[in-house]
Design a protein around this motif. Structure first.
Motif, PDB file in Angstrom:
ATOM      1  N   VAL A  23      46.678 -13.062   4.518  1.00  0.00           N
ATOM      2  CA  VAL A  23      45.573 -13.395   5.421  1.00  0.00           C
ATOM      3  C   VAL A  23      44.804 -14.553   4.808  1.00  0.00           C
ATOM      4  O   VAL A  23      44.549 -14.573   3.605  1.00  0.00           O
ATOM      5  N   ARG A  24      44.421 -15.513   5.629  1.00  0.00           N
ATOM      6  CA  ARG A  24      43.600 -16.633   5.178  1.00  0.00           C
ATOM      7  C   ARG A  24      42.334 -16.711   6.015  1.00  0.00           C
ATOM      8  O   ARG A  24      42.263 -16.137   7.106  1.00  0.00           O
ATOM      9  N   ARG A  25      41.341 -17.392   5.499  1.00  0.00           N
ATOM     10  CA  ARG A  25      40.067 -17.527   6.199  1.00  0.00           C
ATOM     11  C   ARG A  25      39.781 -19.020   6.418  1.00  0.00           C
ATOM     12  O   ARG A  25      39.500 -19.753   5.468  1.00  0.00           O
ATOM     13  N   THR A  26      39.905 -19.459   7.669  1.00  0.00           N
ATOM     14  CA  THR A  26      39.735 -20.869   8.008  1.00  0.00           C
ATOM     15  C   THR A  26      38.603 -21.027   9.011  1.00  0.00           C
ATOM     16  O   THR A  26      38.573 -20.348  10.042  1.00  0.00           O
ATOM     17  N   GLU A  27      37.667 -21.900   8.699  1.00  0.00           N
ATOM     18  CA  GLU A  27      36.582 -22.222   9.631  1.00  0.00           C
ATOM     19  C   GLU A  27      36.988 -23.441  10.453  1.00  0.00           C
ATOM     20  O   GLU A  27      37.453 -24.445   9.909  1.00  0.00           O
ATOM     21  N   ILE A  28      36.815 -23.348  11.768  1.00  0.00           N
ATOM     22  CA  ILE A  28      37.160 -24.455  12.659  1.00  0.00           C
ATOM     23  C   ILE A  28      35.937 -24.822  13.485  1.00  0.00           C
ATOM     24  O   ILE A  28      35.365 -23.984  14.183  1.00  0.00           O
ATOM     25  N   VAL A  29      35.522 -26.073  13.391  1.00  0.00           N
ATOM     26  CA  VAL A  29      34.390 -26.600  14.164  1.00  0.00           C
ATOM     27  C   VAL A  29      34.933 -27.626  15.148  1.00  0.00           C
ATOM     28  O   VAL A  29      35.586 -28.595  14.753  1.00  0.00           O
ATOM     29  N   THR A  30      34.682 -27.406  16.429  1.00  0.00           N
ATOM     30  CA  THR A  30      35.119 -28.351  17.453  1.00  0.00           C
ATOM     31  C   THR A  30      34.027 -29.388  17.688  1.00  0.00           C
ATOM     32  O   THR A  30      32.891 -29.039  18.044  1.00  0.00           O
ATOM     33  N   LEU A  31      34.336 -30.652  17.468  1.00  0.00           N
ATOM     34  CA  LEU A  31      33.372 -31.726  17.618  1.00  0.00           C
ATOM     35  C   LEU A  31      33.196 -32.097  19.094  1.00  0.00           C
ATOM     36  O   LEU A  31      33.957 -31.661  19.962  1.00  0.00           O
TER      37      LEU A  31
END
Length: 213
Positions: A23-31
């Motif tokens: 399991v990985r933890r990735t933050e994604i911000v949509t511009l």
């Protein structure tokens, strides 16, 4: 590992039915323009498993309950065999002393850490191995396997130490092959037993989570 870890393995006959993986933890911000900015919060992945039992005899269920109680639920960690990923190479072939590059000699350093790489390119992920199986490690220097008495491997930490008279020379490639377990704990303080028949039952879910040293 600290004192709250027990150097025992979760019963292999139970683990045969287990499921799970990294399991990985990735933050994604949509511009505003629709493009994404992605950031990894964890440098390393963390494995989760479900070792839930299918229909088993009451004696088999009793053994699992005993293991759970001895670990005091989530309190104490233990070893878990991931059947998909428990060797320095693929699970279908025996491991070899040249499987994994673990370091380069400088003529002085005696201590190295076992590790396993995933992928072959510049973005390959290197995973530190903390729980090798005792007596399984085979080590090579520049492709030549070294005698077992010239190197020791701590099965509780994954630390590899060369004897004082066997220090790898400058530029030597140090490789190793091994089997390993995953340090985990129960991710619940409660086990629910479903009695499916008079002499049999099941534990539908047994969640486990990897311990990060």
């Amino acid at each position: 590992m600290p004192a709250d870890f027990h150097e025992v393995r979760f019963p292999l006959d139970v683990a045969l039915r287990g499921s799970g993986g990294p399991v990985r933890r990735t933050e994604i911000v949509t511009l505003a323009a629709g493009r994404e900015h992605r950031n990894s919060r964890w440098a390393d992945s963390r494995r989760r498993y479900d070792a839930g039992l299918g229909i088993r005899t009451l004696d088999a269920l009793h053994a699992v309950l005993g293991f759970f109680e001895e670990r005091r639920g989530r309190l104490y960690g233990f070893r878990y065999r991931d059947r998909v990923d428990h060797r320095s190479g693929p699970p279908s072939r025996p491991f070899a002393p040249t499987d994994q590059r673990i370091g380069t000699g400088d003529g002085t350093t005696r201590v190295f850490r076992l590790a396993k790489s995933y992928g072959n390119g510049p973005e390959a992920y290197r995973r530190t191995i903390h729980k090798p199986v005792a007596g399984s490690a085979r080590v090579a220097v520049n492709g030549v396997e070294v005698a077992a008495q010239t190197v020791s491997v701590d099965s509780t930490t994954g630390q590899l130490t060369f004897a004082a008279d066997a220090v790898p020379p400058m530029g030597a490639a140090i490789t190793a092959g091994f089997e390993f377990d995953v340090p985990v704990r129960f991710d619940t303080d409660e086990l629910t037993v479903d009695l499916a028949a008079f002499t049999a039952g099941e534990v539908p879910r047994i969640p486990l989570i990897e311990i990060v040293p």
